[in-house]
Design an enzyme around this catalytic site. Sequence first.
Site, short mmCIF file in Angstrom:
data_model
loop_
_atom_site.label_atom_id
_atom_site.label_comp_id
_atom_site.label_asym_id
_atom_site.label_seq_id
_atom_site.Cartn_x
_atom_site.Cartn_y
_atom_site.Cartn_z
N ASP A 1 0.86 -1.19 0.00
CA ASP A 1 0.00 0.00 0.00
C ASP A 1 0.90 1.24 0.00
O ASP A 1 1.92 1.26 0.69
CB ASP A 1 -0.88 -0.01 1.26
CG ASP A 1 -2.11 0.88 1.12
OD1 ASP A 1 -3.23 0.36 1.22
OD2 ASP A 1 -1.95 2.11 0.93
N TYR B 1 -14.89 7.03 -13.19
CA TYR B 1 -14.64 6.00 -12.18
C TYR B 1 -15.21 4.65 -12.64
O TYR B 1 -14.49 3.64 -12.70
CB TYR B 1 -15.25 6.40 -10.83
CG TYR B 1 -15.27 5.28 -9.83
CD1 TYR B 1 -14.09 4.62 -9.48
CD2 TYR B 1 -16.47 4.83 -9.26
CE1 TYR B 1 -14.11 3.55 -8.58
CE2 TYR B 1 -16.49 3.78 -8.36
CZ TYR B 1 -15.30 3.14 -8.03
OH TYR B 1 -15.32 2.08 -7.15
#
Length: 322
Positions: free
Chosen positions: A29, A139
Site C-alpha cells: 500500500d 470511475y
Amino acid sequence: MILVVGGAGYIGSHLVKELVETKEVVVLDNLSTGHRWAVDERAVFVEGDLGNAADLEKVFSAYNIEAVMHFAANSLVGESVVDPLKYYQNNVAATLTLLQMMMKHDVKKFIFSSTAATYGIPDVDLITEDTATNPINPYGRSKLMIEHILADFSKAYGLNYVVLRYFNAAGAHVSAEIGEKHDPETHLIPIILQHLLGEREHIAVFGSDYDTPDGTCIRDYIHVTDLAKAHIFGVEALLAGTKETATYNLGNGLGYSVKEVIDTCEKVTGKKANVVMSDRREGDPARLVASSSKIHEELGWKAEYSLEEIISSAWKWHQQSK
Ligand code: UDP
C-alpha cells in the site's frame, strides 16, 4: 502467501483482518488514502506503489505469491469527473503494471474490486450481473476497462479471476479497531454520524425529486465485513480450482433511501439530525440495488448484517475514533 494490494484502505484492511485467520498475507500500500494502523499486525506490510514496477518486483521476488487481491484504487465519482487522468492513471494504468508483473511471475489468480458504478443508470429494479454495463463517469469506466482486460488476459494468458462489483460498503469491524476514515469524507453514513457527533452542522440531502417513493436516492448498503468475507469465498474458489473466471454483485438486495438511512441513524444513536434539502449531486442514479443471488448460488455467500447493524457498528467506531 496472498498479496493484498491496497490492504491499508477501508475495505482492504477489513479483508486483511479476516484473511490472516487462515492465510499468510503481505500487504502492499502506498498509504495515499490508507492507514498503516489499519493493517492487522499478523500481515507483512510493504509500503510501495502498484504502478511502480520496482516496488512490485521486490514483493513478487521476496514472497511466494499464490494469488493477488486488488483494492488499491480511487473511488469517488465526483472526483473522477473533474480529474479523469487520476482515475485512468491509478485505476487502469497502474493495475496493468500489476497484471504485467503477475504474468511475469506466473501468478494467475486475481480478485478484483469492481463497482456498481459499472452499470450506470440501470433500467431494472434489481441489478443482476447480466444487466447491461453502461458507466456514466470515469470511475465506473476505469473499473469496467479492467474487467475487459481481465477477460482478455484470461483467454490469452490463462489468468483466473473473480470480479466483485460492490454496492455501498459501510459499517466498521465488530472490534471497532478499524472502520471508515476518509479525508475528506463524502459517504452518506459517516457524514450523518459525524453530524450526530457534533462534527458537522447539518446533513445535506442531495436531491429530493428523484423518481423514488420519498424522492431521495435508493442504495444497497452492505457491511464491510460481509464484503470482506465474499473475497475469502472468491479466493478459496480460485485456489481450489472450482472457479476460473466469475463476476459477482455484492449487496444486500435491499434498497434504502437517503431519508431512511438518516431515520435509521437517528434510531440507532437516539439523536436528532438537522437535515437540509439540497441540489442533486451530478452522476447519482436514482436507484442502485443488487441481486446477489449468483454468488449465493455459486459460492454460498450471503450478506448477514442489516442496515441497523451496519449503522451501529459504524457508530461504535466513530464514537471511539473521534
Ligand atoms: N448523499 C447525500 N448527502 C451526503 C452524501 C451522500 O444525500 O452528504 C447521498 C448520495 O447522493 C447518494 C447516497 O447518499 O444518493 C449515497 O452516497 P455515497 O456517497 O455514500 O455513496 P455512492 O452511492 O455515491 O457510492
